[in-house]
Scaffold this motif. Sequence first.
Motif, PDB file in Angstrom:
ATOM      1  N   ARG A 147       0.825  -1.210   0.000  1.00  0.00           N
ATOM      2  CA  ARG A 147       0.000   0.000   0.000  1.00  0.00           C
ATOM      3  C   ARG A 147       0.858   1.259   0.000  1.00  0.00           C
ATOM      4  NH1 ARG A 147      -4.548  -2.414   4.202  1.00  0.00           N
ATOM      5  NH2 ARG A 147      -5.818  -3.434   2.591  1.00  0.00           N
ATOM      6  N   ALA A 148       2.029   1.178   0.627  1.00  0.00           N
ATOM      7  CA  ALA A 148       2.944   2.321   0.609  1.00  0.00           C
ATOM      8  C   ALA A 148       3.445   2.608  -0.797  1.00  0.00           C
ATOM      9  CB  ALA A 148       4.125   2.064   1.544  1.00  0.00           C
ATOM     10  N   ARG A 149       3.384   1.605  -1.661  1.00  0.00           N
ATOM     11  CA  ARG A 149       3.765   1.784  -3.065  1.00  0.00           C
ATOM     12  C   ARG A 149       2.543   2.084  -3.932  1.00  0.00           C
ATOM     13  NH1 ARG A 149       8.814  -1.408  -5.382  1.00  0.00           N
ATOM     14  NH2 ARG A 149       7.744  -0.674  -7.243  1.00  0.00           N
ATOM     15  N   THR A 150       1.446   2.477  -3.292  1.00  0.00           N
ATOM     16  CA  THR A 150       0.172   2.793  -3.946  1.00  0.00           C
ATOM     17  C   THR A 150      -0.401   1.610  -4.722  1.00  0.00           C
ATOM     18  OG1 THR A 150       1.099   3.738  -5.995  1.00  0.00           O
ATOM     19  CG2 THR A 150       0.815   5.232  -4.102  1.00  0.00           C
ATOM     20  N   ILE A 151      -0.161   0.412  -4.227  1.00  0.00           N
ATOM     21  CA  ILE A 151      -0.782  -0.782  -4.798  1.00  0.00           C
ATOM     22  C   ILE A 151      -2.001  -1.133  -3.952  1.00  0.00           C
ATOM     23  CG2 ILE A 151      -0.491  -3.240  -5.297  1.00  0.00           C
ATOM     24  CD1 ILE A 151       2.477  -2.653  -5.777  1.00  0.00           C
ATOM     25  N   ASP A 152      -3.137  -1.253  -4.581  1.00  0.00           N
ATOM     26  CA  ASP A 152      -4.371  -1.581  -3.878  1.00  0.00           C
ATOM     27  C   ASP A 152      -4.343  -3.062  -3.495  1.00  0.00           C
ATOM     28  OD1 ASP A 152      -6.810  -1.217  -2.751  1.00  0.00           O
ATOM     29  OD2 ASP A 152      -7.838  -0.602  -4.585  1.00  0.00           O
ATOM     30  N   VAL A 153      -4.640  -3.354  -2.224  1.00  0.00           N
ATOM     31  CA  VAL A 153      -4.502  -4.712  -1.689  1.00  0.00           C
ATOM     32  C   VAL A 153      -5.722  -5.088  -0.857  1.00  0.00           C
ATOM     33  CG1 VAL A 153      -3.075  -6.262  -0.287  1.00  0.00           C
ATOM     34  CG2 VAL A 153      -1.999  -4.378  -1.526  1.00  0.00           C
ATOM     35  N   VAL A 154      -6.147  -6.338  -0.988  1.00  0.00           N
ATOM     36  CA  VAL A 154      -7.120  -6.942  -0.084  1.00  0.00           C
ATOM     37  C   VAL A 154      -6.377  -7.987   0.731  1.00  0.00           C
ATOM     38  CG1 VAL A 154      -9.098  -8.494   0.086  1.00  0.00           C
ATOM     39  CG2 VAL A 154      -9.173  -6.563  -1.498  1.00  0.00           C
ATOM     40  N   GLN A 155      -6.435  -7.869   2.057  1.00  0.00           N
ATOM     41  CA  GLN A 155      -5.828  -8.865   2.940  1.00  0.00           C
ATOM     42  C   GLN A 155      -6.939  -9.743   3.490  1.00  0.00           C
ATOM     43  OE1 GLN A 155      -3.378  -7.293   6.094  1.00  0.00           O
ATOM     44  NE2 GLN A 155      -3.025  -9.304   7.013  1.00  0.00           N
TER      45      GLN A 155
ATOM     46  N   ILE B  75      -3.696 -10.722  -0.674  1.00  0.00           N
ATOM     47  CA  ILE B  75      -2.756 -11.357   0.244  1.00  0.00           C
ATOM     48  C   ILE B  75      -3.572 -12.242   1.173  1.00  0.00           C
ATOM     49  CG2 ILE B  75      -0.932 -11.025   1.945  1.00  0.00           C
ATOM     50  CD1 ILE B  75      -0.326  -9.785  -0.801  1.00  0.00           C
ATOM     51  N   CYS B  76      -3.328 -13.553   1.131  1.00  0.00           N
ATOM     52  CA  CYS B  76      -4.177 -14.486   1.877  1.00  0.00           C
ATOM     53  C   CYS B  76      -3.362 -15.332   2.855  1.00  0.00           C
ATOM     54  CB  CYS B  76      -4.911 -15.403   0.891  1.00  0.00           C
ATOM     55  SG  CYS B  76      -6.206 -16.404   1.662  1.00  0.00           S
ATOM     56  N   ASP B  77      -3.812 -15.338   4.109  1.00  0.00           N
ATOM     57  CA  ASP B  77      -3.232 -16.150   5.173  1.00  0.00           C
ATOM     58  C   ASP B  77      -3.868 -17.538   5.088  1.00  0.00           C
ATOM     59  OD1 ASP B  77      -2.533 -17.365   7.554  1.00  0.00           O
ATOM     60  OD2 ASP B  77      -2.957 -15.631   8.803  1.00  0.00           O
ATOM     61  N   ARG B  78      -3.160 -18.480   4.479  1.00  0.00           N
ATOM     62  CA  ARG B  78      -3.561 -19.858   4.187  1.00  0.00           C
ATOM     63  C   ARG B  78      -4.413 -19.940   2.915  1.00  0.00           C
ATOM     64  NH1 ARG B  78      -1.855 -23.225   7.968  1.00  0.00           N
ATOM     65  NH2 ARG B  78      -1.811 -22.676  10.171  1.00  0.00           N
ATOM     66  N   PHE B  79      -4.201 -21.049   2.189  1.00  0.00           N
ATOM     67  CA  PHE B  79      -5.016 -21.336   1.006  1.00  0.00           C
ATOM     68  C   PHE B  79      -4.922 -22.839   0.743  1.00  0.00           C
ATOM     69  CE2 PHE B  79      -6.065 -20.795  -3.650  1.00  0.00           C
ATOM     70  CZ  PHE B  79      -7.357 -20.329  -3.448  1.00  0.00           C
TER      71      PHE B  79
END
Length: 222
Positions: A28-36, A93-97
């Motif tokens: 996000r600091a690099r202006t990349i939109d992220v869903v955690q 970004i996903c915690d486990r898959f």
Amino acid sequence: MRGRFITFEGGEGSGKSTQATLLTKRLRARTIDVVQTREPGGSPGAEAIRHVLLSGAAKPLGADTETVLLAAARDDHLNATIRPALDRGIWVICDRFIDSTRAYQGVLGEVDPRFIRGLERITVGDTTPDLTFILDVPAEMGMRRAAQRRGIARADRFENEALAFHARLREAYLQIAADEPNRCVLIDARQSKERIADTIWAAVNRMLASAPAPKPLEGARP
């Protein structure tokens, strides 16, 4: 332009959630939109199933049933959260898959891998991770960390398993990393969280260097 899909895997107390959060902040600091997000969970239907699984209510039904429940949760998660984000150019970004199911239910629960892969074909299809970080920590250390994090709260269904279970789980993850080196990055999670984060960031930067320009956050400067 499709977003990128990064997953974090590893045993209990390996630091997956911490590192997923640190990576999300850096992107996000690099202006990349992220869903955690996380599994099991990450969508309303999947969160309901998460409660059933982690409470231990499904354990008496056997590992096959747990696998089916995880597949149902994953299907809802993919359709409600992951795919819509990726289709909009947002990183996930996903915690486990999928690797958690392969390790916990496949190796530890001895569920037929053909059954697991069949469910993956139906639910996951081509929505596979671009990059997976497997955080490796000795079972004893991981369980100590998990207990410290948990405090006075009750251990969940998987944290409550014997140490031998978690030692086998570690071996399962090491095998997954060895089998898919192009997707999986194995990281020694005994290091400081800052050093681990820098190793992860270096791997993501290699991905960024070869990727098209990501979608910027709303309102970010061009």
